[in-house]
Design a protein around this motif. Structure first.
Motif, short mmCIF file in Angstrom:
data_model
loop_
_atom_site.label_atom_id
_atom_site.label_comp_id
_atom_site.label_asym_id
_atom_site.label_seq_id
_atom_site.Cartn_x
_atom_site.Cartn_y
_atom_site.Cartn_z
N THR A 182 69.76 45.33 11.18
CA THR A 182 69.06 46.14 12.19
C THR A 182 68.75 45.31 13.43
OG1 THR A 182 67.01 45.64 10.98
CG2 THR A 182 68.03 47.78 10.58
N LEU A 183 68.32 44.04 13.21
CA LEU A 183 68.04 43.15 14.36
C LEU A 183 69.32 42.84 15.12
CD1 LEU A 183 65.94 41.33 15.85
CD2 LEU A 183 66.75 39.47 14.39
N ALA A 184 70.41 42.58 14.40
CA ALA A 184 71.69 42.26 15.04
C ALA A 184 72.14 43.41 15.94
CB ALA A 184 72.75 41.96 13.99
N VAL A 185 72.05 44.63 15.44
CA VAL A 185 72.46 45.82 16.22
C VAL A 185 71.53 46.01 17.41
CG1 VAL A 185 72.72 48.33 16.16
CG2 VAL A 185 73.56 46.95 14.26
N LEU A 186 70.23 45.83 17.19
CA LEU A 186 69.25 45.99 18.27
C LEU A 186 69.50 44.99 19.39
CD1 LEU A 186 66.62 47.33 19.33
CD2 LEU A 186 65.36 45.55 18.09
N MET A 187 69.74 43.74 19.02
CA MET A 187 70.00 42.71 20.02
C MET A 187 71.30 42.98 20.78
SD MET A 187 67.50 40.66 20.10
CE MET A 187 66.09 40.09 19.14
N ALA A 188 72.34 43.37 20.04
CA ALA A 188 73.62 43.66 20.69
C ALA A 188 73.50 44.84 21.65
CB ALA A 188 74.68 43.95 19.63
N ALA A 189 72.60 45.79 21.32
CA ALA A 189 72.40 46.96 22.19
C ALA A 189 71.77 46.58 23.52
CB ALA A 189 71.53 47.99 21.47
N MET A 190 71.17 45.38 23.61
CA MET A 190 70.59 44.92 24.88
C MET A 190 71.66 44.57 25.91
SD MET A 190 67.67 42.27 23.53
CE MET A 190 67.55 41.56 25.19
N ILE A 191 72.87 44.29 25.43
CA ILE A 191 73.90 43.75 26.33
C ILE A 191 74.27 44.75 27.42
CG2 ILE A 191 76.29 42.96 26.44
CD1 ILE A 191 75.81 41.78 23.58
N GLY A 192 74.44 46.03 27.05
CA GLY A 192 74.80 47.06 28.03
C GLY A 192 73.79 47.16 29.17
N PRO A 193 72.49 47.35 28.86
CA PRO A 193 71.50 47.38 29.95
C PRO A 193 71.47 46.10 30.78
CG PRO A 193 70.55 48.26 27.92
CD PRO A 193 71.90 47.71 27.56
N MET A 194 71.71 44.95 30.16
CA MET A 194 71.73 43.69 30.90
C MET A 194 72.91 43.63 31.87
SD MET A 194 69.11 41.87 30.29
CE MET A 194 68.17 43.39 30.12
N GLN A 195 74.05 44.22 31.47
CA GLN A 195 75.20 44.30 32.37
C GLN A 195 74.83 45.10 33.62
OE1 GLN A 195 78.31 46.04 30.01
NE2 GLN A 195 78.92 44.11 29.11
N VAL A 196 74.18 46.24 33.41
CA VAL A 196 73.77 47.09 34.54
C VAL A 196 72.75 46.35 35.40
CG1 VAL A 196 72.63 49.25 35.19
CG2 VAL A 196 74.27 49.23 33.30
N LEU A 197 71.79 45.67 34.75
CA LEU A 197 70.78 44.91 35.50
C LEU A 197 71.43 43.81 36.33
CD1 LEU A 197 67.74 44.49 35.99
CD2 LEU A 197 67.73 42.90 34.06
N GLY A 198 72.44 43.14 35.76
CA GLY A 198 73.16 42.10 36.50
C GLY A 198 73.82 42.67 37.75
N ARG A 199 74.41 43.86 37.62
CA ARG A 199 75.08 44.49 38.76
C ARG A 199 74.08 44.93 39.82
NH1 ARG A 199 79.24 47.70 34.72
NH2 ARG A 199 80.49 45.84 34.25
N VAL A 200 72.91 45.41 39.39
CA VAL A 200 71.86 45.75 40.34
C VAL A 200 71.42 44.50 41.09
CG1 VAL A 200 69.48 46.55 40.57
CG2 VAL A 200 71.05 47.76 39.05
N GLY A 201 71.27 43.39 40.37
CA GLY A 201 70.90 42.13 41.00
C GLY A 201 71.92 41.66 42.01
N GLU A 202 73.21 41.85 41.69
CA GLU A 202 74.28 41.45 42.62
C GLU A 202 74.20 42.29 43.90
OE1 GLU A 202 77.98 41.14 44.71
OE2 GLU A 202 77.15 42.98 43.85
N MET A 203 73.87 43.58 43.76
CA MET A 203 73.82 44.48 44.91
C MET A 203 72.58 44.24 45.78
SD MET A 203 74.98 48.07 43.17
CE MET A 203 74.69 48.99 44.67
N THR A 204 71.52 43.67 45.19
CA THR A 204 70.26 43.51 45.92
C THR A 204 70.00 42.05 46.25
OG1 THR A 204 69.11 43.52 43.78
CG2 THR A 204 69.24 45.61 44.97
N ILE A 205 69.69 41.26 45.24
CA ILE A 205 69.31 39.86 45.46
C ILE A 205 70.46 39.06 46.05
CG2 ILE A 205 68.50 37.74 44.34
CD1 ILE A 205 67.26 39.60 42.16
#
Length: 396
Positions: A249-272
């Motif tokens: 359950t922890l492994a799946v939960l942690m892996a599920a963070m990757i998608g939102p982090m990808q989007v956050l990275g792209r938002v950071g590239e567009m702004t910061i």
């Protein structure tokens, strides 16, 4: 990027078709493969090897498709790609034997080269020229939601009507939704302003000139080594975390963070990082991957370290997509972007196909996750080394 109605229309069209194309071509197989394996009584390796084969097909024709995009634009090439994609998905839905199954994935490999990010980036670059970076960043922001939409959608459709009708529905969506949308893309018309812009911008390399330049090959190898790691981890991350004695359950939960982090990275590239050069953004992107793997190797027994790994890994992967789309035009110009970008993506598609298979063979020879992580760390360090070598050679 000029904020015109045509600009918004182009991005909106490509946002919809990228989500549909990535979802049906790339993400659906993770959900549907066990069902295919069960019905056809095939080994899992055979089912997934066909997907890897489609990536190889895409890599083999990427340069030719890039040349077509430079000559004719996305309206023609991506429209044909949607038709081919629909045909391939419908063929896949009717596959009754292994030969037909692999034939369908061969068709889908052609469709990948004609409909996914490389084709979309070439379309945006052809329309917006040196102003395309913001458009590419915006498009990847939407594209990041493909897995978020298609994993649950595919799961639901598979439960209701099975894998065959799911692929049939996705095939029909390509023909009756993506094809008409791609045909609405604007043709690039050389106005007086665009002609003046072409005169004042720096020289664009031809494909032959780019292929003779050492920077091209160092970048190609950097992206290829990076793709090897990302594709291997996309398949093997959760099993590796389980081998490190983390609960499923922890492994799946942690892996599920990757998608939102990808989007956050792209938002950071567009702004910061919107005013930073793509080469500078790339330094963080390529350095973050080995840093993430080192955290996992030395402190991976702790849940917080796994979380930190997933954050760094997701940010790196998200921003890498933008760097891959923008750095070829920065270093080699915009006029032959499709051909040069297509040629550069070829080795990455080959390594993306090889990553899961080679790591799977390593899994059979070790009971510890650490040799696997050490192998991936070596590839990530190689990608970082090639990237900095490419920047050095580009300055000369």
């Amino acid at each position: 990027m000029k904020n015109t109605p045509h600009a918004y229309q182009t991005i909106a069209i490509l946002a919809v078709t990228q989500i549909l194309s990535w979802g049906s071509l790339y993400y659906a197989i993770a959900i549907l493969a066990p069902e295919i394996q069960r019905e056809m009584n095939w080994r899992a390796e055979l089912v997934f090897a066909a997907f890897s084969w489609s990536l190889l097909v895409a890599g083999m024709i990427a340069t030719y498709i890039g040349i077509l995009l430079d000559r004719h634009g996305g309206k023609f090439v991506m429209g044909m790609g949607s038709l081919i994609c629909g045909t391939g998905l419908i063929t896949l839905s009717q596959a009754q034997n292994l030969a037909m199954y692999y034939f369908a994935w061969s068709i889908l490999g052609m469709a990948m080269a004609m409909t996914l990010y490389e084709a979309a980036f070439a379309t945006l670059t052809r329309q917006f020229k040196e102003h395309s970076r913001q458009a590419i960043s915006t498009l990847t922001l939407f594209g990041g939601f493909a897995s978020t939409v298609f994993w649950p959608l595919t799961q639901q459709l598979n439960t209701v009507m099975g894998w065959r009708h799911t692929y049939l529905a996705y095939g029909l969506a390509q023909i009756f939704l993506c094809l008409p949308l791609h045909l609405l893309l604007q043709k690039t018309i050389k106005t007086q302003d665009s002609l003046k812009s072409a005169v004042i911008q720096k020289k664009s390399f031809s494909l032959q000139e780019a292929l003779r330049h050492p920077t091209f090959w160092k970048l190609a190898f950097a992206f290829a080594a990076n793709s090897f790691v990302f594709s291997a981890l996309s398949v093997h991350l959760i099993p590796v975390l389980k081998e490190m004695h983390h609960p499923a359950t922890l492994a799946v939960l942690m892996a599920a963070m990757i998608g939102p982090m990808q989007v956050l990275g792209r938002v950071g590239e567009m702004t910061i990082a919107r005013n930073a050069m793509p080469q500078t953004v790339g330094k963080f992107t390529f350095a973050a991957l080995p840093a993430a793997l080192l955290v996992l190797i030395f402190m991976g027994a702790h849940a917080w370290a796994v979380a930190l790994f997933c954050i760094l890994y997701g940010l790196s992967n998200g921003i890498l997509t933008i760097v891959r789309g923008t750095i070829p035009q920065t270093l080699f110009g915009t006029e032959n972007y499709g051909a040069i970008s297509g040629a550069m993506s070829g080795p990455a598609l080959f390594s993306k196909a090889a990553g899961p298979l080679l790591i799977a063979s390593l899994v059979h020879h070790t009971t510890s996750p650490y040799p696997i992580l050490a192998c991936l760390l070596l590839f990530s360090l190689a990608s970082l080394t090639f990237y900095f070598a490419a920047l050095r050679s580009a300055q000369h």
